[in-house]
Design a protein around this motif. Structure first.
Motif, short mmCIF file in Angstrom:
data_model
loop_
_atom_site.label_atom_id
_atom_site.label_comp_id
_atom_site.label_asym_id
_atom_site.label_seq_id
_atom_site.Cartn_x
_atom_site.Cartn_y
_atom_site.Cartn_z
N MET A 1 0.83 -1.20 0.00
CA MET A 1 0.00 0.00 0.00
C MET A 1 0.86 1.25 0.00
SD MET A 1 -1.55 0.05 3.84
CE MET A 1 -0.94 -1.26 4.85
N LYS A 2 0.25 2.30 -0.48
CA LYS A 2 1.00 3.56 -0.63
C LYS A 2 0.57 4.61 0.37
CE LYS A 2 2.17 2.82 -5.42
NZ LYS A 2 2.02 3.26 -6.81
N VAL A 3 -0.51 4.35 1.07
CA VAL A 3 -0.96 5.25 2.13
C VAL A 3 -1.29 4.44 3.37
CG1 VAL A 3 -1.81 7.10 0.64
CG2 VAL A 3 -3.35 5.24 1.29
N LYS A 4 -1.11 5.05 4.53
CA LYS A 4 -1.32 4.39 5.80
C LYS A 4 -2.46 5.10 6.53
CE LYS A 4 1.54 3.46 9.84
NZ LYS A 4 2.90 3.64 10.35
N ARG A 5 -3.40 4.32 7.02
CA ARG A 5 -4.55 4.90 7.72
C ARG A 5 -4.12 5.58 9.01
NH1 ARG A 5 -5.95 -0.07 5.93
NH2 ARG A 5 -7.70 -0.14 4.48
N GLN A 6 -4.70 6.72 9.28
CA GLN A 6 -4.53 7.40 10.57
C GLN A 6 -5.84 7.31 11.32
OE1 GLN A 6 -1.71 8.51 11.77
NE2 GLN A 6 -0.62 8.04 9.87
N LEU A 7 -5.77 6.78 12.54
CA LEU A 7 -6.97 6.60 13.35
C LEU A 7 -7.09 7.68 14.41
CD1 LEU A 7 -6.82 2.74 13.98
CD2 LEU A 7 -7.98 3.96 12.14
N HIS A 8 -8.29 8.18 14.58
CA HIS A 8 -8.59 9.06 15.70
C HIS A 8 -8.66 8.21 16.96
CE1 HIS A 8 -11.03 12.03 18.01
NE2 HIS A 8 -10.31 12.88 17.31
N THR A 9 -8.63 8.84 18.13
CA THR A 9 -8.73 8.08 19.38
C THR A 9 -10.05 7.31 19.48
OG1 THR A 9 -9.46 10.11 20.42
CG2 THR A 9 -7.16 9.49 20.73
N ASN A 10 -11.07 7.75 18.74
CA ASN A 10 -12.34 7.02 18.76
C ASN A 10 -12.36 5.85 17.78
OD1 ASN A 10 -12.72 8.10 16.22
ND2 ASN A 10 -14.30 9.55 16.83
N ASN A 12 -12.08 5.93 14.49
CA ASN A 12 -12.43 6.27 13.11
C ASN A 12 -11.18 6.57 12.29
OD1 ASN A 12 -15.10 6.10 13.73
ND2 ASN A 12 -15.48 8.32 13.72
N VAL A 13 -11.20 6.22 11.00
CA VAL A 13 -10.14 6.62 10.09
C VAL A 13 -10.35 8.09 9.74
CG1 VAL A 13 -9.11 6.26 7.82
CG2 VAL A 13 -9.95 4.31 9.13
N VAL A 14 -9.34 8.90 10.04
CA VAL A 14 -9.50 10.34 9.81
C VAL A 14 -8.56 10.88 8.73
CG1 VAL A 14 -10.46 10.90 12.06
CG2 VAL A 14 -7.98 10.81 11.78
N GLY A 15 -7.63 10.05 8.27
CA GLY A 15 -6.72 10.53 7.24
C GLY A 15 -5.79 9.42 6.78
N TYR A 16 -4.98 9.75 5.78
CA TYR A 16 -4.06 8.78 5.18
C TYR A 16 -2.72 9.45 4.98
CZ TYR A 16 -8.24 6.07 4.35
OH TYR A 16 -9.40 5.36 4.53
N THR A 17 -1.66 8.78 5.43
CA THR A 17 -0.31 9.33 5.35
C THR A 17 0.46 8.67 4.22
OG1 THR A 17 -0.26 9.77 7.71
CG2 THR A 17 1.87 9.55 6.62
N PHE A 18 1.19 9.48 3.46
CA PHE A 18 2.12 8.91 2.48
C PHE A 18 3.47 9.56 2.64
CE2 PHE A 18 -0.02 12.41 0.25
CZ PHE A 18 1.02 13.10 -0.34
N LYS A 19 4.49 8.84 2.17
CA LYS A 19 5.86 9.34 2.21
C LYS A 19 6.10 10.08 0.92
CE LYS A 19 10.45 7.69 3.46
NZ LYS A 19 11.28 8.40 2.51
N CYS A 20 6.50 11.32 1.04
CA CYS A 20 6.63 12.16 -0.15
C CYS A 20 8.03 12.02 -0.75
CB CYS A 20 6.38 13.61 0.23
SG CYS A 20 6.55 14.73 -1.16
N HIS A 27 3.15 13.34 4.34
CA HIS A 27 1.97 14.21 4.25
C HIS A 27 0.74 13.39 4.62
CE1 HIS A 27 4.64 16.97 2.41
NE2 HIS A 27 4.65 16.42 1.21
N THR A 28 -0.19 14.04 5.28
CA THR A 28 -1.42 13.36 5.71
C THR A 28 -2.64 14.18 5.30
OG1 THR A 28 -0.27 12.42 7.62
CG2 THR A 28 -2.68 12.38 7.66
N PRO A 29 -3.23 13.86 4.15
CA PRO A 29 -4.52 14.48 3.83
C PRO A 29 -5.59 13.91 4.76
CG PRO A 29 -3.48 13.49 1.88
CD PRO A 29 -2.74 13.00 3.09
N TRP A 30 -6.31 14.78 5.45
CA TRP A 30 -7.37 14.34 6.35
C TRP A 30 -8.63 14.10 5.54
CZ3 TRP A 30 -5.13 13.01 10.57
CH2 TRP A 30 -3.98 13.69 11.00
N THR A 31 -9.30 13.02 5.83
CA THR A 31 -10.49 12.67 5.04
C THR A 31 -11.77 12.74 5.87
OG1 THR A 31 -10.05 10.35 5.54
CG2 THR A 31 -9.24 11.20 3.44
N GLU A 32 -11.62 13.00 7.17
CA GLU A 32 -12.80 13.17 8.00
C GLU A 32 -12.56 14.38 8.90
OE1 GLU A 32 -14.70 10.76 11.67
OE2 GLU A 32 -14.70 9.69 9.77
N ALA A 33 -13.54 15.24 9.01
CA ALA A 33 -13.37 16.47 9.77
C ALA A 33 -13.23 16.18 11.26
CB ALA A 33 -14.55 17.39 9.54
#
Ligand code: ZN
Length: 98
Positions: A1-10, A12-20, A27-33
């Protein structure tokens, strides 16, 4: 995979990190507010990710300001001409991430 899920403490997946491959940072584009983050669209494919709109990253190091501005589409990263690194104006494959 090319992006890694970022989990909130609850959990939920809130973003995805990739190595630039351009600036060398992650960089981590957030996908959930949460809090006051901007939110990106994501195609749901961790092997061939697409984020919309573009990702603008600014920081500084001992050499001066760093700007990294890109579009990630189908697992490739297109660097815009305002990047300060030497992949400015180029499109390359995103590297795999652990
Ligand atoms: Zn970058």
């Amino acid at each position: 995979m090319k992006v890694k899920r970022q989990l909130h403490t609850n959990g939920n997946v809130v973003g995805y990190t990739f190595k630039c491959p351009g600036c060398g940072y992650h960089h981590t584009p957030w996908t959930e507010a949460f809090e006051d983050q901007s939110v990106w669209g994501f195609n749901g494919d961790v092997d061939a990710p697409t984020f919309t709109p573009s990702i603008l990253f600014r920081t500084g190091n001992s050499q001066g300001p760093v700007v990294c501005h890109s579009f990630v589409t189908d697992g490739k990263i297109q660097f815009l001409s305002d990047c300060t690194h030497n992949l400015a104006g180029k499109t390359v494959e995103l590297p795999e991430i652990d």
